[in-house]
Design a protein around this motif. Structure first.
Motif, short mmCIF file in Angstrom:
data_model
loop_
_atom_site.label_atom_id
_atom_site.label_comp_id
_atom_site.label_asym_id
_atom_site.label_seq_id
_atom_site.Cartn_x
_atom_site.Cartn_y
_atom_site.Cartn_z
N TYR A 85 -20.45 0.92 4.13
CA TYR A 85 -19.69 1.30 2.94
C TYR A 85 -18.92 0.10 2.41
O TYR A 85 -18.09 -0.48 3.11
CB TYR A 85 -18.75 2.44 3.31
CG TYR A 85 -17.91 3.02 2.19
CD1 TYR A 85 -18.48 3.47 1.02
CD2 TYR A 85 -16.54 3.16 2.36
CE1 TYR A 85 -17.70 4.03 0.02
CE2 TYR A 85 -15.75 3.73 1.37
CZ TYR A 85 -16.33 4.16 0.20
OH TYR A 85 -15.55 4.71 -0.78
N HIS A 86 -19.23 -0.33 1.19
CA HIS A 86 -18.61 -1.49 0.55
C HIS A 86 -18.90 -2.80 1.26
O HIS A 86 -18.21 -3.79 1.06
CB HIS A 86 -17.08 -1.30 0.40
CG HIS A 86 -16.70 -0.19 -0.51
ND1 HIS A 86 -15.40 0.21 -0.67
CD2 HIS A 86 -17.45 0.63 -1.31
CE1 HIS A 86 -15.35 1.23 -1.53
NE2 HIS A 86 -16.59 1.50 -1.92
N ASP A 101 -24.12 3.16 -2.97
CA ASP A 101 -22.89 3.30 -3.74
C ASP A 101 -22.79 2.15 -4.76
O ASP A 101 -22.21 1.13 -4.47
CB ASP A 101 -21.70 3.29 -2.78
CG ASP A 101 -20.36 3.48 -3.46
OD1 ASP A 101 -20.34 3.95 -4.61
OD2 ASP A 101 -19.33 3.14 -2.84
N ASN A 102 -23.33 2.32 -5.99
CA ASN A 102 -23.84 3.56 -6.52
C ASN A 102 -25.04 3.28 -7.41
O ASN A 102 -25.19 3.86 -8.48
CB ASN A 102 -22.75 4.31 -7.28
CG ASN A 102 -23.15 5.71 -7.69
OD1 ASN A 102 -23.89 6.39 -7.01
ND2 ASN A 102 -22.69 6.11 -8.86
N GLU A 113 -23.15 10.46 -7.42
CA GLU A 113 -22.68 9.44 -6.47
C GLU A 113 -23.49 9.46 -5.18
O GLU A 113 -23.74 10.51 -4.60
CB GLU A 113 -21.21 9.69 -6.11
CG GLU A 113 -20.21 9.09 -7.08
CD GLU A 113 -19.79 7.69 -6.70
OE1 GLU A 113 -20.38 7.10 -5.76
OE2 GLU A 113 -18.86 7.18 -7.34
N MET A 114 -23.90 8.29 -4.74
CA MET A 114 -24.31 8.04 -3.36
C MET A 114 -25.39 9.00 -2.88
O MET A 114 -25.23 9.72 -1.89
CB MET A 114 -23.09 8.07 -2.44
CG MET A 114 -22.05 7.05 -2.82
SD MET A 114 -20.52 7.10 -1.84
CE MET A 114 -21.13 6.53 -0.26
N GLY A 119 -23.58 14.92 -4.88
CA GLY A 119 -24.11 13.95 -3.93
C GLY A 119 -25.07 14.61 -2.96
O GLY A 119 -25.37 15.80 -3.06
N ALA A 179 -13.80 9.80 -7.31
CA ALA A 179 -15.00 9.63 -8.13
C ALA A 179 -14.66 9.83 -9.60
O ALA A 179 -13.66 10.45 -9.95
CB ALA A 179 -16.08 10.61 -7.68
N GLU A 217 -14.78 1.40 -8.79
CA GLU A 217 -14.26 0.89 -7.52
C GLU A 217 -12.88 0.24 -7.69
O GLU A 217 -12.23 -0.08 -6.70
CB GLU A 217 -15.23 -0.13 -6.93
CG GLU A 217 -16.63 0.40 -6.66
CD GLU A 217 -16.71 1.39 -5.51
OE1 GLU A 217 -15.64 1.81 -5.01
OE2 GLU A 217 -17.83 1.73 -5.10
N GLY A 262 -24.20 -2.63 -3.03
CA GLY A 262 -23.92 -1.34 -3.64
C GLY A 262 -25.18 -0.54 -3.95
O GLY A 262 -25.32 -0.01 -5.04
N ASP A 305 -25.06 -2.33 2.59
CA ASP A 305 -25.43 -1.25 1.68
C ASP A 305 -26.47 -1.82 0.70
O ASP A 305 -26.17 -2.13 -0.45
CB ASP A 305 -24.21 -0.73 0.93
CG ASP A 305 -24.55 0.46 0.03
OD1 ASP A 305 -25.70 0.92 0.06
OD2 ASP A 305 -23.66 0.91 -0.72
#
Length: 548
Positions: free
Chosen positions: A491-492, A339-340, A400-401, A466, A450, A373, A336, A496
């Protein structure tokens, strides 16, 4: 996202010209990157709520806020706010099968389907539950739309499409074209089908309308799921919920004598009615381990010098997905980083520079929120149990991100919020030589994904900010390619992660703009507001007298 050459070797020519105006030495790439490197390290175990990773995360954020020079903003003079949640985890093997036309097909959890439950049971056991296709599963009287037409779903499993009915149509219809509405979110579909009395829900996964691939569904779906404690949990949740692969759906429809694409087109019209999938039934059985846990929001506070009862919030969620299945390289930690951890790093650094400068007129809260999440749980709990009055909360600036791929000409916000903060962000960006880009991917429904959304539903003007896509090195085409690659691969997922090639100059640019925007709001006596057409305008107006 591509990893460029290490940012420490790059000239800082693209740092904002107004950096010298920011107290405490300003917002720097190395400070931001240091926080991300720590928070996304293996030692933090993917920062899942109610794990050892949470304990390390909370300790780190609290320590950094202390060093930043702000005060505790949590409950009872502490740095945290307890968020009680119910945690549910599939325990042991999952047995699942489809039966249609006299033949049985065994389903593999994680590959063919992802099954879970938030119903208050220790075991899910469905035997030969009939399958019914309910289109997009939407009932929206204000749009003249009802996918159910009075169908009886008791004891049945609904098969439902992701997104909403305009996503693939040639022209905008009842649902704002490709810009997904709340009706397109999977959370809405689960809630609505519980209201409709279904025993279960299977959402058909398709990458484009979902805005992420099956790997993301698998990673999220095989993790524990969370909810606030509810006395009506048995009716608020279906017994079974989950996702199914598109190929499985196409095959199922064909065996039921239906064409999947034709039925999808039928579902894009108001005339749609639910259709049984032939004699297809689903059987599923698995144990559920349920417990109640307490996770925490972290909150720092800088009291306003003139109007301390009025508040501006900077927020970001600290949680990620913990430890999951190993990837091809054997890495099981879903770090993560983008994110994030990037958002948490921004909140910490904003606390530091604000504390180093003149006190703002309004109080500032610096929040690291839990369980985003898991359905925006930490933000939703805080909005329902605010530590400062929401009626006098001027704005929520959620982060975020932010990008690890270097500086951009623009900064962006998520979704089309119909809120004055979007215009404010645009104005501040242009005043500092940059541009503002509205969300280029409205069909992904990020506005509803979000933490700012939890505050918006309570009426507070709120946006999520973002990274933009117009990279100094390569323009929009490059930025879009990097973003698409990130969502396709990382992503996830374990990749990441922070690397030595992280280029945080763009993050520093963006956070500096957020400082300027927050400083302006905190020193103003005006109130950001929802614009005409916003579904949150009426909620905010009900508390108007409290802001006089």
């Amino acid at each position: 996202m591509k990893r460029a050459v290490p940012f420490l070797l790059l000239p800082l020519g693209f740092l904002p010209a107004f950096a010298a105006d920011i107290p405490g030495g300003g917002i720097t790439p190395d400070h931001l990157s240091r926080h991300v490197r720590v928070l996304a390290s293996d030692a933090f175990e993917g920062r899942a709520p109610a794990t050892a990773g949470e304990e390390k995360t909370i300790a780190y954020v609290v320590d950094e806020l202390k060093k930043a020079g702000v005060q505790p903003g949590g409950e009872r003079g502490t740095w945290t706010q307890d968020v009680p949640l119910v945690r549910a985890q599939v325990e042991g093997a999952v047995s699942a099968s489809l039966r249609i036309g006299g033949e049985t097909q065994t389903l593999t959890n994680g590959d063919d389907v992802v099954l879970q439950s938030l119903s208050p049971v220790d075991r899910v056991a469905l035997v030969d539950a009939p399958l019914v296709f309910v289109g997009y599963g939407i009932t929206a009287p204000e749009r003249g739309w009802d996918d159910y037409k009075g169908a009886d779903l008791k004891g049945k499993v609904a098969v439902v499409l992701v997104n909403d009915a305009d996503f693939e149509t040639d022209a905008p219809g009842a649902f704002d074209g490709r810009a997904v509405t709340y009706y397109g979110r999977w959370t809405y579909k689960y809630e609505e089908l519980a209201r409709q009395g279904a025993a279960g829900v299977l959402i058909v996964h398709e990458t484009a309308p979902a805005a992420y691939g099956w790997a993301t569904v698998r990673a999220s779906g095989l993790s524990p799921v969370f909810d606030i404690p509810r006395p009506d949990a048995a009716t608020y949740h279906t017994l079974l919920r989950g996702w199914m692969q598109r190929d499985l759906a196409v095959s199922l429809f064909k065996r039921a004598g239906l064409d999947f694409e034709m039925e999808k087109r039928r579902a894009q019209t108001k005339a749609f009615t639910p259709v049984p999938l032939g004699d297809a039934t689903l059987s599923a059985a698995f144990d559920v381990e349920r417990d109640q846990v307490v996770t925490r929001n972290v909150i720092g506070r800088l009291e306003g010098a003139q109007r301390p009862d009025e508040t501006v919030i900077y927020s970001a969620h600290w949680d990620a997905f913990g430890i999951g299945e190993p990837d091809a390289a054997g890495d099981a930690v879903r770090h993560g980083a983008v994110d994030n951890a990037t958002g948490v790093a921004a909140v910490i650094e904003l606390a530091r520079v604000f504390a180093a400068g003149p006190r703002p007129q309004r109080t500032l809260l610096f929040m690291a929120l839990t369980a985003e999440e898991k359905g925006l749980q930490g933000a939703t709990f805080h909005a329902a149990n605010p530590l400062m009055p929401l009626a006098k909360t001027a704005a929520v600036l959620n982060i975020e991100m932010l990008s690890p791929d270097g500086p951009t000409r623009d900064i962006a916000s998520w979704g089309k919020g119909r809120v004055s903060l979007e215009n404010d962000l645009k104005r501040v960006a242009e005043a500092h030589g940059r541009t503002y880009s509205p969300d280029p991917n409205l069909e992904a429904g990020f506005f509803y994904r979000a933490d700012h959304f939890a505050f918006a539903r309570a009426g507070v003007p709120a946006i999520t900010v973002g990274a933009g896509l117009d990279r100094i090195d390569g323009g929009v085409a490059s930025g879009k390619a990097l973003r698409d690659a990130y969502f396709a691969r990382c992503y996830h997922q374990p990749c990441d992660a922070w690397t030595a090639s992280w280029d945080a100059r763009g993050q520093a640019q963006d956070v500096a703009l957020l400082y300027a925007l927050g400083r302006e709001i905190a020193d103003s006596d005006t109130w950001p507001h929802w614009l005409n057409g916003s579904e949150f305008k009426a909620v905010r107006e009900r508390s108007e007298t409290e802001r006089k």
